[in-house]
Design a protein around this motif. Structure first.
Motif, short mmCIF file in Angstrom:
data_model
loop_
_atom_site.label_atom_id
_atom_site.label_comp_id
_atom_site.label_asym_id
_atom_site.label_seq_id
_atom_site.Cartn_x
_atom_site.Cartn_y
_atom_site.Cartn_z
N TYR A 48 42.44 11.98 68.59
CA TYR A 48 42.97 13.28 68.18
C TYR A 48 43.38 13.99 69.46
N SER A 49 44.67 14.28 69.58
CA SER A 49 45.18 14.95 70.77
C SER A 49 44.94 16.44 70.67
N ARG A 50 44.15 16.97 71.60
CA ARG A 50 43.86 18.40 71.60
C ARG A 50 45.08 19.21 72.00
N TRP A 56 47.00 10.76 67.60
CA TRP A 56 47.85 10.18 68.63
C TRP A 56 47.36 8.77 68.92
N THR A 57 48.18 7.78 68.61
CA THR A 57 47.84 6.40 68.91
C THR A 57 48.26 6.10 70.34
N LYS A 58 47.31 5.72 71.17
CA LYS A 58 47.62 5.41 72.57
C LYS A 58 48.66 4.29 72.61
N GLY A 59 49.78 4.55 73.28
CA GLY A 59 50.85 3.57 73.38
C GLY A 59 51.99 3.79 72.41
N GLU A 60 51.89 4.82 71.57
CA GLU A 60 52.93 5.02 70.56
C GLU A 60 54.29 5.31 71.20
N GLU A 61 54.28 5.86 72.41
CA GLU A 61 55.54 6.11 73.12
C GLU A 61 55.78 5.08 74.23
N SER A 62 54.72 4.73 74.96
CA SER A 62 54.87 3.85 76.12
C SER A 62 54.81 2.37 75.77
N GLY A 63 54.19 2.05 74.63
CA GLY A 63 53.95 0.65 74.30
C GLY A 63 52.68 0.09 74.91
#
Length: 199
Positions: A48-50, A56-63
């Protein structure tokens, strides 16, 4: 698993992320119950991104995903330890960890000893350093020394003096680590071979 999300006013619990293989701590995030459930379902760590106020899934933008291996909670049921297989660097700054450390296997004292051997090989005076003197004498002398120590281990294994057996075993391991570096390798290279053989 009984996780107490109610201990925090916002239903968030600290979540420590650890590499399942190297055991390096990669980052700290926060999960609410919804993030925890999504992590279980997708096998990709979701927080959960504060700052974004959303999942927020870690890597959803960066891969650079964190693939779930296992998780467990602490003794108070309000902190998670999640072991992962990271895909790429974990930190948004591009480093392996959020502490700017390399995510490399570490074998504690043995890794420190390997570093000492490397330092003495590269910088020490051969007249003052036994390790440096071995490297100066070359691969044949180092290999011979490993052979001598191996024979001494075998001899002591056949006797009842445990102290001598352990002492000779330490000598063998020490000289073997020197031989590995003389050949351009480290203990982890041997461990990788053993892992490939594991069935």
């Amino acid at each position: 698993m009984n996780i107490d999300f109610s201990k925090s006013a916002h239903g968030l619990i600290p979540t420590i992320i650890q590499d399942s293989e190297t055991k390096a701590v990669l980052m700290l995030g926060y999960m609410n119950e919804e993030a925890f459930v999504k992590t279980q379902e997708t096998k990709k760590v979701t927080f959960y991104s504060r700052s974004k106020q959303r999942l927020w899934t870690k890597g959803e933008e960066s891969g650079n995903f964190l693939n779930l291996v296992s998780f467990k909670n602490d003794c108070d049921n309000d902190t998670l330890l999640i072991q992962v297989q990271p895909v790429g660097p974990t930190c948004h700054n591009g480093t392996d960890t959020c502490w700017a450390e390399e995510n490399q296997p570490n074998y504690g004292f043995i890794s420190n000893l390997e570093q000492t051997i490397k330092t003495r090989r590269d910088n020490a005076d051969a007249e003052k350093s036994y390790v440096a003197s071995l490297f100066e004498k070359g691969i044949n002398k180092i290999a011979q020394k490993v052979g001598e120590e191996a024979v001494e281990v075998v001899i002591e294994a056949k006797d009842d003096n445990d102290e001598l057996f352990l002492s000779e075993s330490a000598d063998l391991l020490f000289h073997y680590l020197i031989l590995l570096q003389a050949k351009g390798f480290q203990l982890n290279d041997v461990i990788e071979v053993l892992k490939r053989r594991q069935k």
